[in-house]
Design an enzyme around this catalytic site. Structure first.
Site, PDB file in Angstrom:
ATOM      1  CE  LYS A 191      -1.811   2.788   2.999  1.00 27.30           C
ATOM      2  NZ  LYS A 191      -1.763   4.067   2.257  1.00 27.30           N
ATOM      3  CD  GLU A 266      13.076   3.953   7.940  1.00 27.79           C
ATOM      4  OE1 GLU A 266      13.035   4.869   8.802  1.00 27.79           O
ATOM      5  OE2 GLU A 266      13.007   4.140   6.725  1.00 27.79           O
ATOM      6  CB  CYS A 300      13.095   8.682   8.305  1.00 28.72           C
ATOM      7  SG  CYS A 300      14.053   7.732   7.131  1.00 28.72           S
ATOM      8  CD  GLU A 400      10.094  12.175  11.857  1.00 32.50           C
ATOM      9  OE1 GLU A 400       9.038  11.550  12.090  1.00 32.50           O
ATOM     10  OE2 GLU A 400      11.049  11.678  11.227  1.00 32.50           O
TER      11      GLU A 400
END
Ligand code: NDP
Length: 497
Positions: A191, A266, A300, A400
């Site tokens: 997906k 991850e 990331c 983040e």
């Protein structure tokens, strides 16, 4: 079966109404008939309508994946034949490199020069690297201490693998997930992110063209809360591999609990980037720019927490501020663009909210801190932003942001900066800039991160393992480390008496 055989330019691919999903070798509309729009973030305009997968489509795809795993051609292929199919995908990616680069840039917004030089070549490379592994999945003979026993291990595929990927590197993330899973003999239901479904679907056409048997690869665009959640919870899925936010990563773990799927994650990061006074300063400043502004900071591993030694702090701050002011913002498709738009209105709002919080908590931007104006106001552009006067406990130094926003903080001692760098729920990446070999090794050992770069940043290679410590996830991608994620070990005991 190709979706449309003439799709060799983005416009031919985008002309489909809607762009369909791939289930069991067929390009089909959603069972519900629903579609969603994918948007060009440089303009805010609709690029295409895409079939919207939901639970019923996921059911069909998992069933197709199961059939392909248990019967038909796929389990009968030799490792060499599997490897050749993966190699063929790499060839096809290279043949369609320009088309894929343009599609990626249109859908994600990233500067076309990076799509051409980074995303597409590394995607092809990933398929080639894992093509080689298909023939090297060896077991072991075990010298057990039980008399007359011959004991060995086999590495077997997991089965049907669900894969959920984000929007920051849509094509590369698809290759990181698909290539190792297929090399190991699994079947896949992938997906893509709702913001960027296009290149994964075009890659699906190339996978069909390469000759993969029907049902081995299924690609279902849709929303996380419906399609993603259905895949993560599906009892017919043996393993789930996820890249995205730590928040959703935790949901994936909960959703996978019922049938105890194997899970690899991850997740996010708030990576420390540390400049010591003995570093080549000009080089380090350029490195720190790349660390945060590459891909608009939507990485990331982004070097979003910059520590500069107090003796070079002012030079680092002013050097970066000058360079940031000169950065060329523009639509991704313009070859001179260095910083494109953020991926979506939602991400723009999120990043602008963090900037507002930073200012409220007392940090000061030396440049940026606002949206781009003029022609760029219709897209999701944020000026490169550098925050001074930041404390470790401020929100913008802890969370983040996933945008072109860096916090810069001074430090004095090696031990102090190592401790502050490690003060994070995350542990994905870290970097150190120094010419002192002792400091290099001390810092590599001290930093709690899955990857540490020294005098460089954002280096990736299909052969080098990548993944996080702490809440940046579990499991590793790339290199032979990822083979553990896509195989399971069977131990055979043969009584020779
Ligand atoms: P998400 O973590 O929500 O999205 C990643 C993928 O997970 C997408 O395919 C998404 O689908 C899917 N997803 C979302 N919810 C679920 C669910 N409940 N079950 C299964 N799958 C789900 O990231 P966002 O796009 O919301 O971005 C938010 C923040 O996440 C960013 O600002 C950034 O901080 C972080 N992020 C980190 C990434 C990384 O590489 N570590 C990558 C992307 C984001 P859908 O697209 O439909 O939502």
């Amino acid at each position: 079966m190709a979706n449309i055989e003439t799709a060799t330019t983005p416009s031919a691919f985008l002309a489909q109404h809607p762009i369909k999903m791939l289930i069991g070798g067929q390009w089909v509309e959603a069972a519900s008939g629903k579609t969603f729009d994918t948007i060009n973030p440089s303009t805010g305009q609709v690029l295409a309508k895409v079939a919207q997968a939901e639970a019923e489509d996921i059911d069909r795809a998992v069933a197709a994946g199961r059939r392909a795993f248990e019967s038909g051609q796929w389990p009968k292929l030799t490792p060499s034949q599997r490897g050749r199919l993966l190699w063929k995908v790499a060839d096809l990616i290279e043949q369609h490199a320009e088309e894929l680069a343009e599609l990626e840039t249109l859908d994600n917004g990233k500067p076309i020069k990076y799509s051409r030089l980074v995303d597409v070549p590394l995607t092809a490379d990933h398929f080639r690297y894992f093509a080689g592994w298909a023939t090297k999945l060896e077991g072991e003979t075990i010298p057990v201490s039980v008399p007359n026993m011959f004991t060995y291990t086999l590495r077997e595929p997991m089965g049907v693998v669900g894969q959920i990927i984000p929007w920051n590197f849509p094509l590369q993330m698809a290759s990181w997930k698909l290539a190792p899973a297929l090399a190991c003999g699994n079947t896949v239901v992938l997906k893509p992110a709702e913001q960027t479904p296009l290149t994964a679907l075009r890659l699906g056409e190339l996978i069909c063209e390469a000759g993969f048997p029907d049902g081995v690869v299924n690609i279902l665009p849709g929303f996380g809360e419906t399609a993603g959640a259905a895949l993560a919870a599906h009892p017919g899925v043996d393993k789930i591999a996820f890249t995205g936010s730590t928040e959703v990563g935790k949901k994936i773990v909960h959703a996978s609990a019922d049938n105890l799927k194997k899970v690899t994650l991850e997740l996010g990061g708030k990576s420390p980037n540390i400049i010591f006074p003995d570093a080549d300063l000009k080089f380090a400043v350029r490195g720190a720019m790349n660390a945060i502004f590459f891909n608009q900071g939507q990485v990331c591993t982004a070097g979003s927490r910059l520590f500069a030694h107090k003796s070079v702090y002012d030079s680092v701050l002013s050097g970066m501020t000058d360079l940031a002011r000169k950065m060329n913002l523009g639509p991704g498709i313009d070859p001179t663009t260095e910083l494109g738009p953020l991926v979506s209105q939602e991400q723009l709002d999120r990043v602008m909210n963090y900037i507002a919080i930073g200012k409220r908590e007392g940090a000061t931007p030396t440049t940026g801190g606002e949206r781009a104006e003029g022609d760029l106001a219709q897209g999701y552009f944020v000026k490169p932003t550098i925050f001074d006067r930041v404390a470790d406990d401020m929100t913008i130094a802890r969370e983040e942001i996933f945008g072109p926003v860096v916090v810069v903080m001074p430090f004095e001692e090696v031990e102090e900066v190592a401790a502050r760098a490690n003060q994070s729920i995350y542990g994905l990446a870290a970097a150190v800039w120094t010419n002192d070999v002792k400091k290099v090794h001390k810092m590599v050992a001290a930093l709690k991160a899955g990857v540490v770069w020294v005098n460089t940043y954002n280096q990736f290679d299909a052969a080098a393992p990548f993944g996080g410590y702490k809440q940046s996830g579990y499991g590793r991608e790339m290199g032979h480390a990822v083979l553990d994620a896509y195989t399971q070990t069977k131990t055979a005991w043969i009584n020779l008496r």
